[in-house]
Write a protein that holds these residues in place. Structure first.
Motif, PDB file in Angstrom:
ATOM      1  N   UNK A   1      -6.986  -7.907   2.569  1.00 32.26           N
ATOM      2  CA  UNK A   1      -7.127  -6.796   3.504  1.00 32.26           C
ATOM      3  C   UNK A   1      -5.879  -5.926   3.462  1.00 32.26           C
ATOM      4  N   UNK A   2      -6.064  -4.618   3.294  1.00 30.18           N
ATOM      5  CA  UNK A   2      -4.938  -3.711   3.120  1.00 30.18           C
ATOM      6  C   UNK A   2      -4.552  -3.040   4.438  1.00 30.18           C
ATOM      7  N   UNK A   3      -3.270  -2.709   4.530  1.00 29.98           N
ATOM      8  CA  UNK A   3      -2.767  -1.982   5.705  1.00 29.98           C
ATOM      9  C   UNK A   3      -3.489  -0.649   5.848  1.00 29.98           C
ATOM     10  N   UNK A   4      -3.787  -0.007   4.729  1.00 26.37           N
ATOM     11  CA  UNK A   4      -4.456   1.300   4.760  1.00 26.37           C
ATOM     12  C   UNK A   4      -5.870   1.221   5.336  1.00 26.37           C
ATOM     13  N   UNK A   5      -6.439   0.006   5.406  1.00 24.96           N
ATOM     14  CA  UNK A   5      -7.764  -0.164   6.011  1.00 24.96           C
ATOM     15  C   UNK A   5      -7.734   0.146   7.507  1.00 24.96           C
ATOM     16  N   UNK A   6      -6.540   0.252   8.077  1.00 21.42           N
ATOM     17  CA  UNK A   6      -6.401   0.466   9.526  1.00 21.42           C
ATOM     18  C   UNK A   6      -5.811   1.843   9.841  1.00 21.42           C
ATOM     19  N   UNK A   7      -5.999   2.753   8.897  1.00 17.43           N
ATOM     20  CA  UNK A   7      -5.508   4.119   9.119  1.00 17.43           C
ATOM     21  C   UNK A   7      -6.584   4.950   9.818  1.00 17.43           C
ATOM     22  N   UNK A   8      -6.161   5.826  10.718  1.00 16.88           N
ATOM     23  CA  UNK A   8      -7.043   6.858  11.263  1.00 16.88           C
ATOM     24  C   UNK A   8      -6.200   8.102  11.494  1.00 16.88           C
ATOM     25  N   UNK A   9      -6.837   9.237  11.554  1.00 11.09           N
ATOM     26  CA  UNK A   9      -6.124  10.505  11.685  1.00 11.09           C
ATOM     27  C   UNK A   9      -5.989  10.863  13.167  1.00 11.09           C
ATOM     28  N   UNK A 228      -0.459  -5.719   1.614  1.00  9.57           N
ATOM     29  CA  UNK A 228      -1.301  -6.864   1.957  1.00  9.57           C
ATOM     30  C   UNK A 228      -0.955  -7.294   3.387  1.00  9.57           C
ATOM     31  N   UNK A 229      -1.904  -7.114   4.308  1.00 13.88           N
ATOM     32  CA  UNK A 229      -1.684  -7.398   5.725  1.00 13.88           C
ATOM     33  C   UNK A 229      -1.147  -8.809   5.947  1.00 13.88           C
ATOM     34  N   UNK A 230      -1.675  -9.772   5.210  1.00  6.64           N
ATOM     35  CA  UNK A 230      -1.311 -11.178   5.427  1.00  6.64           C
ATOM     36  C   UNK A 230       0.155 -11.477   5.102  1.00  6.64           C
ATOM     37  N   UNK A 231       0.818 -10.551   4.407  1.00  5.21           N
ATOM     38  CA  UNK A 231       2.226 -10.770   4.029  1.00  5.21           C
ATOM     39  C   UNK A 231       3.191 -10.255   5.104  1.00  5.21           C
TER      40      UNK A 231
END
Length: 351
Positions: A1-9, A228-231
């Motif tokens: 799961x990527x940090x960018x998966x939690x982006x919003x404008x 990587x969120x888990x890191x």
């Protein structure tokens, strides 16, 4: 799961700069975590979503005026900067390590090598840099006469987040009405919406109120710098759960009541303190729990929270509870409907 998966404008103008005059008149989005459907209400309407036998869990930490502005003392007797004054140094108190030794964030860090001495309030308070610790933070020993908390109250400023650019006129507006135990570098902001009158109304409905303590450090708000969120590594924060408060939560759970946390800090406290069967244990310690999608909640059934920064650990926590897609859809709706975001902004009930 990527940090960018939690982006919003988020448009800049939706970041709330001031608290509302009436704490409980902020807007409230009610999100059904199972269906993703939402409603638009006012915060004081929260009573319509609570039931007799439920238990609200509140974090009763108190924010200390942890921001100190001082001047570097030049030991050679020659001051830098304007005549008669040393270089300006800003300290943010993060965590008390021993009686007069604190872990701090210092700006500018290059002027704060071990051995550096700093004067605050024209010599009312002195600090000495002892060591550099993780993330470049500094251990500082303070020297003073009198009571440290009283001096801090006199010299310190409230440590408002950097996205709040206006000065706070009343320090108490960055405290919950039930704040009790000093130790936080930031407010548990979901609780800012409650008034004493609203809490009394909730109690009169037969809803239990339990208090836990988690001293909020800046690690909670530290940006996630890995893909990587888990890191991502969370800083530890001190928490305490008293037996009588744990008993309230366990009794409510046993009798079929819902455990509804006020804020992500209350959530992290009770999720850290309970066993795999959802039994809350009394005790104290340090927690560095990091909750992101895939986490299985052991005790929390509902959450009252504010709207959080894009790609933040707090947004990941609410996504773990309600589903990432549900949260991002709700946030898009909040932006479209011009909700107020972050610490002094509007609220969300996820249930």
């Amino acid at each position: 799961m990527k940090t960018s998966d939690f982006y919003y404008d988020l448009p800049q103008e939706l970041i709330a700069q001031d608290p509302l005059e009436d704490r409980s008149s902020s807007r409230l989005m009610v999100l059904d975590k199972n269906t993703g459907k939402y409603e638009h209400r006012i915060f004081k309407d929260i009573t319509e979503y609570l039931r007799k036998g439920d238990c609200l869990v509140l974090n009763n930490t108190k924010v200390i005026p942890a921001r100190l502005i001082g001047e570097k003392i030049n030991m050679t007797g020659e001051n830098s900067g304007e005549p008669g004054r040393g270089a300006r140094i800003e300290l943010l108190l993060l965590k008390r390590k021993e009686n007069d030794i604190w872990e701090t964030l210092v700006k500018p860090g290059k002027k704060a090598k071990p051995g550096t001495k700093i004067s605050f309030g024209d010599g009312i308070l002195f600090g000495e840099i002892l060591d550099v610790v993780e993330e470049g933070n500094r251990l500082v020993k303070f020297y003073y006469q009198g009571i440290f908390e009283e001096i801090l109250d006199r010299l310190g400023q409230m440590p408002l987040p950097p996205y709040i650019t206006r000065e706070l006129k009343d320090k108490n507006r960055y405290q919950t009405v039930y704040a009790k135990y000093e130790g936080s570098a930031a407010a548990p902001t979901a609780g800012l919406h409650f008034t004493n009158e609203l809490l009394e109304e909730i109690k009169s409905m037969g809803v239990n109120i339990a208090y836990v303590t988690l001293h909020v450090g800046l690690g909670t708000f530290r940006p996630v710098k890995v893909d990587d969120v888990s890191k991502h590594h969370m800083h530890s924060e001190y928490y305490q759960v008293l037996k009588e408060e744990a008993d309230k939560v366990n009794e409510a759970k046993k009798n079929g009541g819902r455990i509804i946390c006020v804020g992500t800090t209350s959530c992290r406290t009770i999720e850290s303190s309970c066993d795999e069967n959802g039994y809350l244990k009394a005790g104290s310690g340090e927690t560095s729990i990091f909750i992101y999608p895939g986490y299985r909640f052991k005790i929390m059934d509902g959450l009252i929270t504010n709207f959080h920064l894009p790609e933040s650990t707090l947004l990941m926590l609410v996504s773990a509870f309600a589903g990432r897609e549900n949260i991002l859809n709700a946030y898009k709706e909040a932006v479209d409907k011009r909700y107020r975001f972050f610490s002094f902004g509007d609220a969300m009930l996820i249930i």
